[in-house]
Design a protein around this motif. Structure first.
Motif, short mmCIF file in Angstrom:
data_model
loop_
_atom_site.label_atom_id
_atom_site.label_comp_id
_atom_site.label_asym_id
_atom_site.label_seq_id
_atom_site.Cartn_x
_atom_site.Cartn_y
_atom_site.Cartn_z
N VAL A 41 0.87 -1.18 0.00
CA VAL A 41 0.00 0.00 0.00
C VAL A 41 0.90 1.22 0.00
N SER A 42 0.37 2.35 -0.47
CA SER A 42 1.16 3.57 -0.54
C SER A 42 1.47 4.11 0.84
N SER A 43 2.58 4.77 0.97
CA SER A 43 2.96 5.37 2.23
C SER A 43 1.90 6.37 2.68
N GLY A 44 1.50 6.26 3.94
CA GLY A 44 0.52 7.18 4.49
C GLY A 44 -0.92 6.76 4.33
N GLU A 45 -1.17 5.67 3.62
CA GLU A 45 -2.56 5.21 3.49
C GLU A 45 -3.08 4.72 4.82
N VAL A 50 -12.28 -4.07 6.30
CA VAL A 50 -12.02 -5.41 5.80
C VAL A 50 -13.30 -5.84 5.09
N GLU A 51 -13.15 -6.40 3.89
CA GLU A 51 -14.32 -6.75 3.07
C GLU A 51 -14.22 -8.19 2.61
N ILE A 52 -15.26 -8.96 2.86
CA ILE A 52 -15.34 -10.31 2.32
C ILE A 52 -15.59 -10.20 0.82
N THR A 53 -14.68 -10.73 0.02
CA THR A 53 -14.77 -10.62 -1.43
C THR A 53 -15.23 -11.92 -2.10
N ASN A 54 -15.14 -13.02 -1.39
CA ASN A 54 -15.61 -14.30 -1.90
C ASN A 54 -16.29 -15.05 -0.76
N PRO A 55 -17.62 -15.16 -0.80
CA PRO A 55 -18.55 -14.85 -1.88
C PRO A 55 -18.76 -13.35 -2.05
N GLU A 56 -19.30 -12.95 -3.19
CA GLU A 56 -19.51 -11.55 -3.50
C GLU A 56 -20.89 -11.06 -3.09
N ARG A 57 -21.65 -11.87 -2.42
CA ARG A 57 -22.98 -11.47 -1.97
C ARG A 57 -23.08 -11.66 -0.46
N PRO A 58 -23.98 -10.92 0.20
CA PRO A 58 -24.03 -10.94 1.66
C PRO A 58 -24.65 -12.19 2.27
N ARG A 75 -8.88 -2.98 3.03
CA ARG A 75 -9.03 -1.82 2.17
C ARG A 75 -8.42 -0.58 2.83
N TYR A 76 -7.77 0.26 2.00
CA TYR A 76 -7.13 1.47 2.48
C TYR A 76 -7.76 2.70 1.81
N ASN A 77 -7.57 3.86 2.43
CA ASN A 77 -8.34 5.04 2.03
C ASN A 77 -7.93 5.65 0.70
N ARG A 78 -6.81 5.24 0.13
CA ARG A 78 -6.42 5.77 -1.19
C ARG A 78 -6.45 4.69 -2.26
N GLY A 79 -7.21 3.65 -2.01
CA GLY A 79 -7.37 2.61 -3.01
C GLY A 79 -6.49 1.39 -2.84
N GLY A 80 -5.56 1.43 -1.92
CA GLY A 80 -4.71 0.27 -1.69
C GLY A 80 -5.48 -0.86 -1.03
N SER A 81 -5.01 -2.08 -1.24
CA SER A 81 -5.64 -3.24 -0.61
C SER A 81 -4.62 -4.36 -0.44
N LEU A 82 -4.94 -5.27 0.50
CA LEU A 82 -4.10 -6.42 0.78
C LEU A 82 -4.97 -7.63 1.00
N PRO A 83 -4.48 -8.84 0.71
CA PRO A 83 -5.22 -10.03 1.14
C PRO A 83 -5.35 -10.04 2.66
N SER A 84 -6.47 -10.52 3.16
CA SER A 84 -6.70 -10.49 4.60
C SER A 84 -5.82 -11.47 5.37
N ALA A 85 -5.44 -12.59 4.74
CA ALA A 85 -4.58 -13.57 5.42
C ALA A 85 -3.14 -13.07 5.44
N GLY A 105 -3.27 -21.45 5.61
CA GLY A 105 -3.64 -21.99 4.29
C GLY A 105 -5.12 -22.22 4.11
N ASN A 106 -5.89 -22.20 5.21
CA ASN A 106 -7.33 -22.44 5.12
C ASN A 106 -8.15 -21.37 5.84
N TRP A 107 -7.59 -20.18 6.02
CA TRP A 107 -8.35 -19.13 6.67
C TRP A 107 -9.66 -18.91 5.93
N GLY A 108 -10.76 -18.94 6.66
CA GLY A 108 -12.06 -18.64 6.04
C GLY A 108 -12.72 -19.81 5.34
N LYS A 109 -12.26 -21.04 5.57
CA LYS A 109 -12.92 -22.19 4.95
C LYS A 109 -14.12 -22.58 5.79
#
Length: 259
Positions: A41-45, A50-58, A75-85, A105-109
């Motif tokens: 992520v960019s410096s200062g973000e 945190v957003e569940i992306t798979n599945p894509e529905r609630p 999720r970061y405020n300037r568009g940066g993102s990282l995998p949650s694991a 290796g199985n976080w979120g299964k």
């Protein structure tokens, strides 16, 4: 961000729609025990969600015995993102309906255990997101779950012990255990109590866990717990209170709420 969600569905609102209600402000605390991730992520973000992306529905449906590998992103405020694991932690409001793993290796299964509905919750650095899982079909993949989920060693220090009167840690001591003290009496609807957690070290040192641990109620419709460990009874029932420090230390105690 995917079209499945709005920011209002993330931290700052209560997510309902089933017997269990998870209020994001009630299930997380300031993550003083960990530093926010800065890689990729960019410096200062600033970390914002945190957003569940798979599945894509609630909401998501599973058959008994079926598994779904869920995933989330930071999720970061300037568009940066990282995998949650491996930064995020996953939990189910009812492991006897739908279980979820937190192992490498199985976080979120998520696996369907028996017919019913549960919320799958992911938390990271004071933020949270949820997916409602409906398990359909017949059978029970874990017939001992209910008994195991509500069996406790009442001789454990969580039930027999008392919080320390003063706290200190000597230089070089290593953390060995997180202790959450169980409420001594049932809580009435509308009543509040405060639970205390402690960090125990290998040479006898102890620290109050306030400000370091994350508190969780497994069913916010029965009892909520805020970032200071204050528990509020909402409706009659039984619930588990969980204290966590990172991904290595946790303790769980039961709470009964009466009218």
């Amino acid at each position: 961000m995917s079209g499945r969600k709005h920011w209002s569905r993330l931290l700052g609102v209560c997510v309902a729609g089933m017997a269990a209600i998870a209020c994001a402000d009630e299930i997380t605390t300031p993550a003083l025990s960990e530093s926010e991730p800065r890689e990729a992520v960019s410096s200062g973000e600033k970390f914002v969600a945190v957003e569940i992306t798979n599945p894509e529905r609630p909401s998501y449906s599973l058959r008994v015995g079926q598994s779904k590998q869920m995933s989330a992103r930071l999720r970061y405020n300037r568009g940066g993102s990282l995998p949650s694991a491996p930064y995020a932690q996953w939990m189910s409001t009812n492991n006897c309906v739908a279980s979820v793993t937190n192992s490498y290796g199985n976080w979120g299964k998520v696996t369907g255990v028996k017919a019913g509905t549960a919320l799958i919750i992911v938390t990271a650095f004071g933020k949270a997101d949820t997916v409602k899982v409906r398990v359909e079909g017949t059978g029970n993949r874990d017939r001992g779950c209910e008994k195991r989920e509500w069996s406790w060693d009442y001789d454990d220090i969580s039930f027999t012990g008392k919080p320390a009167s003063n706290y200190y840690v000597r230089p070089g001591e290593k953390l060995k255990r997180l202790v959450l003290f169980a409420p001594k009496e049932p809580l009435r609807v509308g009543q509040q109590t405060r639970v205390i957690s402690e960090l125990w070290y290998d040479k006898g040192g102890k620290l109050n866990g306030a400000g370091y641990v994350t508190f969780v109620s497994t069913d916010g419709s029965i009892a909520t717990i805020n970032r200071k460990g204050v528990v509020t009874g909402r409706r009659p029932g039984r619930v588990k209170l969980i204290a966590r420090l990172g991904t290595s230390y946790a303790d769980t105690v039961p709470l009964i709420v009466q009218r």
